[in-house]
Motif scaffolding. Structure first.
Motif, short mmCIF file in Angstrom:
data_model
loop_
_atom_site.label_atom_id
_atom_site.label_comp_id
_atom_site.label_asym_id
_atom_site.label_seq_id
_atom_site.Cartn_x
_atom_site.Cartn_y
_atom_site.Cartn_z
N HIS A 78 0.81 -1.22 0.00
CA HIS A 78 0.00 0.00 0.00
C HIS A 78 0.85 1.27 0.00
N LYS A 79 2.15 1.13 0.14
CA LYS A 79 3.01 2.30 0.23
C LYS A 79 3.33 2.90 -1.14
N GLY A 80 2.78 2.30 -2.18
CA GLY A 80 3.00 2.86 -3.51
C GLY A 80 4.33 2.43 -4.10
N SER A 81 4.87 3.25 -4.98
CA SER A 81 6.10 2.89 -5.69
C SER A 81 7.26 2.80 -4.72
N ARG A 82 8.11 1.82 -4.91
CA ARG A 82 9.25 1.60 -4.04
C ARG A 82 10.49 2.23 -4.64
N SER A 83 11.43 2.58 -3.79
CA SER A 83 12.71 3.08 -4.26
C SER A 83 13.66 1.90 -4.41
N VAL A 84 14.28 1.80 -5.56
CA VAL A 84 15.14 0.65 -5.87
C VAL A 84 16.59 1.01 -5.58
N ASN A 85 17.26 0.14 -4.83
CA ASN A 85 18.68 0.30 -4.52
C ASN A 85 19.46 -0.65 -5.43
N THR A 86 20.07 -0.12 -6.46
CA THR A 86 20.77 -0.96 -7.44
C THR A 86 22.03 -1.60 -6.88
N ARG A 87 22.52 -1.11 -5.76
CA ARG A 87 23.72 -1.69 -5.14
C ARG A 87 23.36 -2.67 -4.03
N GLN A 88 22.10 -3.07 -3.96
CA GLN A 88 21.66 -4.03 -2.95
C GLN A 88 21.12 -5.28 -3.65
#
Length: 442
Positions: free
Chosen positions: A161-171
């Motif tokens: 429900h939190k909407g779009s997620r932030s993607v960590n490309t180094r994880q």
């Protein structure tokens, strides 16, 4: 190549282990978790005893303690009472309700019960999920995989429900298979992080069942991946799954969140390690660390040193499917004849193998592998190996005849080197024993 089965009326000395044990093992890799087995007391005593004997560590598990009449009248009442007790007394961050054959055959709908329980009590925070794992199909491997998938489903629902997620490309999220030891998981984490990535293993038994000393006592799991890190893993830019059984959880993340994934059916041996390190080099742009170059040279040298011991030798292996596939690839590189390969149940991975694979038990291993020089299986295979006069190499689960088996490394160049030396030493000891016996009887 097709998967074969011997025709016989009963399983003799089975290698197949109940799925519920795999579920308990998966939850041991989560911090402050409590597996709650919905079934009789014996259903929880079995995995607890075997896991304790294998890892030599206290194992957290609770049960709803069903009796026959409870199943007939109202099994959900026992589950609700058990949930109330666990949540009020222990306050776990993660609770996994594990179905058993008793409740699954009776048709108990504990999944709906858990949903209504959480809604009525307005449960916030923590992670509570359920998983259906009847013992009449699958094995430890499938139970482990299904539990990780259910865990991921619940995590996705919580943050959806939190909407779009932030993607960590180094994880990177690492999904290790059930056949990997705590030392294997640690080795994989170090290999991935050496290329500049942050790694979150789900589950992470390397920090919970690795044999470290802890003060005090807790009925919850101590060590493993914390809940906040588990939720943070949903922001990973990539999922790496090790073992064919972990493709379903990786695909679940991809379908729900769009996270790309890469499955490595094996991470043991020269070819598999080359593929893993080459992939990490490609996605990171970083050179392969020098220590792995040296480890590769060490592995090649140890394979050369041991070729006299392995020349003309044959092996029988009886393991879980993913583990069997991994071991078979390593044996292929050593040039050893694989006399018989026995899996606990059939999976697409072993069905696609070029070698002949049998689904059966340790009795099948003894019959089909007659005359083999080396026997690889869990500790239940000791007697069969002795009757065949084969060198016995413990692997898989459970292993109780050898100290520190849970800290044995099999992945990467270093793991393959250790296994090659260990197998070679066992064959040398067997040969020396045969020479001594023949001299003594002259």
């Amino acid at each position: 190549m097709t998967v074969n089965r011997r025709k016989k009326p009963a399983s003799v000395n089975p290698i197949k282990i109940g799925q519920s044990l795999g579920a308990v093992l998966a939850l041991q890799g989560c911090y402050r978790a409590m597996p709650l087995m919905h079934g009789s007391q014996g259903c929880s005593a079995f995995p607890k005893a075997l896991l304790t004997r294998h890892f030599r560590e206290p194992i957290a598990v609770q049960t709803s303690a069903l009796q026959e009449m409870d199943v007939i009248f109202d099994a959900n009442r026992n589950l609700e009472e058990a949930l109330n007790l666990v949540l009020s007394k222990h306050r776990p961050d993660i609770i996994g309700i594990i179905g058993t054959e008793l409740t699954d055959v009776a048709g108990v709908d504990y999944q709906s019960m858990l949903k209504s329980y959480k809604r009525e009590r307005n449960m916030r925070g923590g992670l509570a999920f359920s998983v259906v794992l009847p013992d009449f199909r699958g094995s430890l491997e499938s139970g482990f995989s299904a539990t990780v998938e259910s865990m991921i489903d619940e995590m996705i629902q919580q943050v959806g429900h939190k909407g779009s997620r932030s993607v960590n490309t180094r994880q990177i999220t690492l999904l290790p298979g059930s056949f990997l030891t705590p030392a294997d998981v640690m080795e994989l984490k170090e290999m991935i992080s050496s290329f500049g990535f942050e790694v979150i293993a789900l589950p992470d038994i390397s920090t919970s069942l690795s044999g470290h000393l802890l003060t005090g006592f807790s009925l919850l799991t101590r060590g493993g991946v914390p809940l906040d890190s588990m939720l943070q893993s949903l922001q990973s830019g990539l999922t790496i799954a090790v073992g064919g059984s972990m493709e379903r959880p990786a695909r679940r993340l991809h379908n729900a969140l769009g996270t790309p994934y890469k499955v490595f059916e094996s991470a043991m041996g020269l070819k598999a390690s080359d593929e893993l390190l080459h992939f990490l080099h490609q996605i990171s742009g970083e050179p392969v660390p020098l220590r792995y170059c040296w480890q590769r040279e060490n592995l090649l040298d140890s394979m050369l040193d041991a070729h006299f011991q392995f020349a003309g030798m044959s092996v029988v292996a009886a393991l879980e499917p993913d583990h069997l596939y991994s071991i078979s690839g390593w044996l292929e590189e050593l040039g050893v004849e694989q006399k018989a390969l026995i899996a606990s149940y059939e999976t697409p991975l072993i069905a696609g193998m070029e070698r002949e694979v049998w689904v059966g038990d340790l009795d099948d291993a003894e019959v089909l592998g007659k005359g083999a020089d080396l026997w690889i299986s869990n500790s239940h295979g000791i007697a069969g190996a002795q009757r065949m006069e084969a060198a016995f190499m413990p692997a898989g689960f459970p292993v109780w005849n050898e100290l520190g088996a849970y800290m044995s490394v099999s992945v990467g160049y270093r793991g393959a080197m250790e296994w090659s030396n260990k197998a070679g030493n066992l064959l040398m000891q067997r040969e020396a024993g045969h020479r001594e016996s023949s001299i003594r009887h002259r």
